[in-house]
Design a protein around this motif. Structure first.
Motif, PDB file in Angstrom:
ATOM      1  N   ARG A  10      25.868 -31.704  22.405  1.00 23.36           N
ATOM      2  CA  ARG A  10      25.582 -32.964  21.718  1.00 23.36           C
ATOM      3  C   ARG A  10      24.202 -32.933  21.059  1.00 23.36           C
ATOM      4  N   ASP A  11      23.237 -32.341  21.771  1.00 24.01           N
ATOM      5  CA  ASP A  11      21.883 -32.254  21.214  1.00 24.01           C
ATOM      6  C   ASP A  11      21.860 -31.423  19.932  1.00 24.01           C
ATOM      7  N   LYS A  12      22.548 -30.291  19.945  1.00 20.80           N
ATOM      8  CA  LYS A  12      22.594 -29.420  18.775  1.00 20.80           C
ATOM      9  C   LYS A  12      23.305 -30.122  17.614  1.00 20.80           C
ATOM     10  N   LEU A  16      21.845 -30.991  13.931  1.00 18.88           N
ATOM     11  CA  LEU A  16      22.527 -30.660  12.675  1.00 18.88           C
ATOM     12  C   LEU A  16      22.690 -31.901  11.798  1.00 18.88           C
ATOM     13  N   ARG A  17      23.000 -33.039  12.402  1.00 20.93           N
ATOM     14  CA  ARG A  17      23.164 -34.283  11.640  1.00 20.93           C
ATOM     15  C   ARG A  17      21.842 -34.711  11.000  1.00 20.93           C
ATOM     16  N   GLN A  18      20.743 -34.480  11.719  1.00 20.36           N
ATOM     17  CA  GLN A  18      19.435 -34.830  11.149  1.00 20.36           C
ATOM     18  C   GLN A  18      19.034 -33.848  10.056  1.00 20.36           C
ATOM     19  N   ARG A  19      19.386 -32.589  10.240  1.00 20.89           N
ATOM     20  CA  ARG A  19      19.022 -31.566   9.257  1.00 20.89           C
ATOM     21  C   ARG A  19      19.868 -31.644   7.987  1.00 20.89           C
ATOM     22  N   TYR A  20      21.145 -32.036   8.143  1.00 21.38           N
ATOM     23  CA  TYR A  20      22.078 -32.104   7.018  1.00 21.38           C
ATOM     24  C   TYR A  20      22.695 -33.497   6.921  1.00 21.38           C
ATOM     25  N   PRO A  21      21.897 -34.509   6.579  1.00 25.28           N
ATOM     26  CA  PRO A  21      22.463 -35.863   6.475  1.00 25.28           C
ATOM     27  C   PRO A  21      23.431 -35.971   5.299  1.00 25.28           C
ATOM     28  N   GLU A  22      24.241 -37.000   5.327  1.00 22.26           N
ATOM     29  CA  GLU A  22      25.180 -37.266   4.237  1.00 22.26           C
ATOM     30  C   GLU A  22      24.438 -37.225   2.907  1.00 22.26           C
ATOM     31  N   GLY A  23      25.031 -36.540   1.932  1.00 20.63           N
ATOM     32  CA  GLY A  23      24.431 -36.456   0.610  1.00 20.63           C
ATOM     33  C   GLY A  23      23.595 -35.202   0.385  1.00 20.63           C
ATOM     34  N   THR A  24      23.337 -34.415   1.449  1.00 19.96           N
ATOM     35  CA  THR A  24      22.566 -33.185   1.301  1.00 19.96           C
ATOM     36  C   THR A  24      23.327 -32.224   0.406  1.00 19.96           C
ATOM     37  N   SER A  40      31.165 -17.613  -3.201  1.00 19.66           N
ATOM     38  CA  SER A  40      29.703 -17.614  -3.070  1.00 19.66           C
ATOM     39  C   SER A  40      29.085 -18.230  -4.318  1.00 19.66           C
ATOM     40  N   GLY A  41      28.018 -18.999  -4.117  1.00 19.10           N
ATOM     41  CA  GLY A  41      27.341 -19.657  -5.231  1.00 19.10           C
ATOM     42  C   GLY A  41      27.853 -21.052  -5.525  1.00 19.10           C
ATOM     43  N   THR A  42      28.966 -21.436  -4.890  1.00 22.52           N
ATOM     44  CA  THR A  42      29.517 -22.775  -5.099  1.00 22.52           C
ATOM     45  C   THR A  42      28.584 -23.804  -4.467  1.00 22.52           C
ATOM     46  N   LYS A  43      28.393 -24.915  -5.155  1.00 20.84           N
ATOM     47  CA  LYS A  43      27.548 -25.998  -4.652  1.00 20.84           C
ATOM     48  C   LYS A  43      28.420 -27.152  -4.202  1.00 20.84           C
ATOM     49  N   GLY A  44      27.895 -27.913  -3.237  1.00 26.76           N
ATOM     50  CA  GLY A  44      28.634 -29.053  -2.740  1.00 26.76           C
ATOM     51  C   GLY A  44      27.721 -30.049  -2.041  1.00 26.76           C
ATOM     52  N   THR A  45      28.326 -31.130  -1.561  1.00 29.08           N
ATOM     53  CA  THR A  45      27.601 -32.221  -0.924  1.00 29.08           C
ATOM     54  C   THR A  45      28.143 -32.450   0.478  1.00 29.08           C
ATOM     55  N   VAL A  46      27.228 -32.600   1.448  1.00 26.32           N
ATOM     56  CA  VAL A  46      27.620 -32.881   2.824  1.00 26.32           C
ATOM     57  C   VAL A  46      28.170 -34.302   2.902  1.00 26.32           C
ATOM     58  N   ALA A  52      31.918 -31.278  16.520  1.00 23.35           N
ATOM     59  CA  ALA A  52      31.886 -29.843  16.820  1.00 23.35           C
ATOM     60  C   ALA A  52      30.743 -29.147  16.084  1.00 23.35           C
ATOM     61  N   GLY A  53      30.026 -29.890  15.218  1.00 25.01           N
ATOM     62  CA  GLY A  53      28.919 -29.315  14.477  1.00 25.01           C
ATOM     63  C   GLY A  53      29.295 -28.721  13.139  1.00 25.01           C
ATOM     64  N   GLN A  54      30.517 -28.971  12.673  1.00 24.40           N
ATOM     65  CA  GLN A  54      30.935 -28.486  11.358  1.00 24.40           C
ATOM     66  C   GLN A  54      30.485 -29.460  10.275  1.00 24.40           C
ATOM     67  N   LEU A  55      30.063 -28.918   9.143  1.00 23.03           N
ATOM     68  CA  LEU A  55      29.659 -29.742   8.017  1.00 23.03           C
ATOM     69  C   LEU A  55      30.870 -29.983   7.132  1.00 23.03           C
ATOM     70  N   PHE A  56      31.329 -31.228   7.085  1.00 27.22           N
ATOM     71  CA  PHE A  56      32.412 -31.586   6.175  1.00 27.22           C
ATOM     72  C   PHE A  56      31.803 -31.679   4.786  1.00 27.22           C
TER      73      PHE A  56
END
Length: 103
Positions: A10-12, A16-24, A40-46, A52-56
Motif C-alpha cells: 500500500r505504501d509503494k 506511485l500515486r504521488q509520483r504519477y498523479p492523474e494528468g502526468t 517505443s516513443g509513444t506519449k500518453g497521459t496517466v 496493484a501499482g499499475q498506471l492506467f
C-alpha cells in the motif's frame, strides 16, 4: 516468486500515486513483456494508479494499455518540454509579424 514484483505494498502504491498523479504526461521507452506492446516513443497521459501499482494510461495513439513500473521503461515528460514544443509552433509566426510591423 515470478510476477510478485508486479504487486506493490500500500505504501509503494501511494508513492506511485504521488509520483504519477492523474494528468502526468509519460513517454514510453520500452514495453518488452507484452505480446502487443505500445510502440517505443509513444506519449500518453496517466488516468490513475490502481491498487496493484499499475498506471492506467490514455495513449495518444488511442490505446489504453497500462504501464507496470519496474517492468516497463518510461519517463515523465516535463511540462517545460510540452511548453517548448508549443512555443516553437507559435514563435515563428509572431517573429514574422514583428518584422512586418517594424518595416
Amino acid at each position: 516468486m515470478k510476477g510478485a514484483a508486479m504487486f506493490y505494498s500500500r505504501d509503494k502504491v501511494e508513492q506511485l500515486r504521488q509520483r504519477y498523479p492523474e494528468g502526468t504526461r509519460i513517454c514510453l521507452d520500452s514495453m518488452e513483456n507484452d505480446p502487443r506492446p505500445i510502440p517505443s516513443g509513444t506519449k500518453g497521459t496517466v488516468i490513475t494508479v490502481d491498487d496493484a501499482g499499475q498506471l492506467f494510461m490514455k495513449w495518444d495513439n488511442g490505446c489504453s494499455l497500462s504501464l507496470i513500473p519496474g517492468e516497463d521503461r518510461f519517463h515523465v515528460i516535463q511540462p517545460e518540454e510540452n511548453l517548448s514544443e508549443e512555443m516553437q509552433e507559435t514563435e515563428n509566426p509572431s517573429e514574422e509579424l514583428e518584422m512586418h510591423m517594424s518595416m
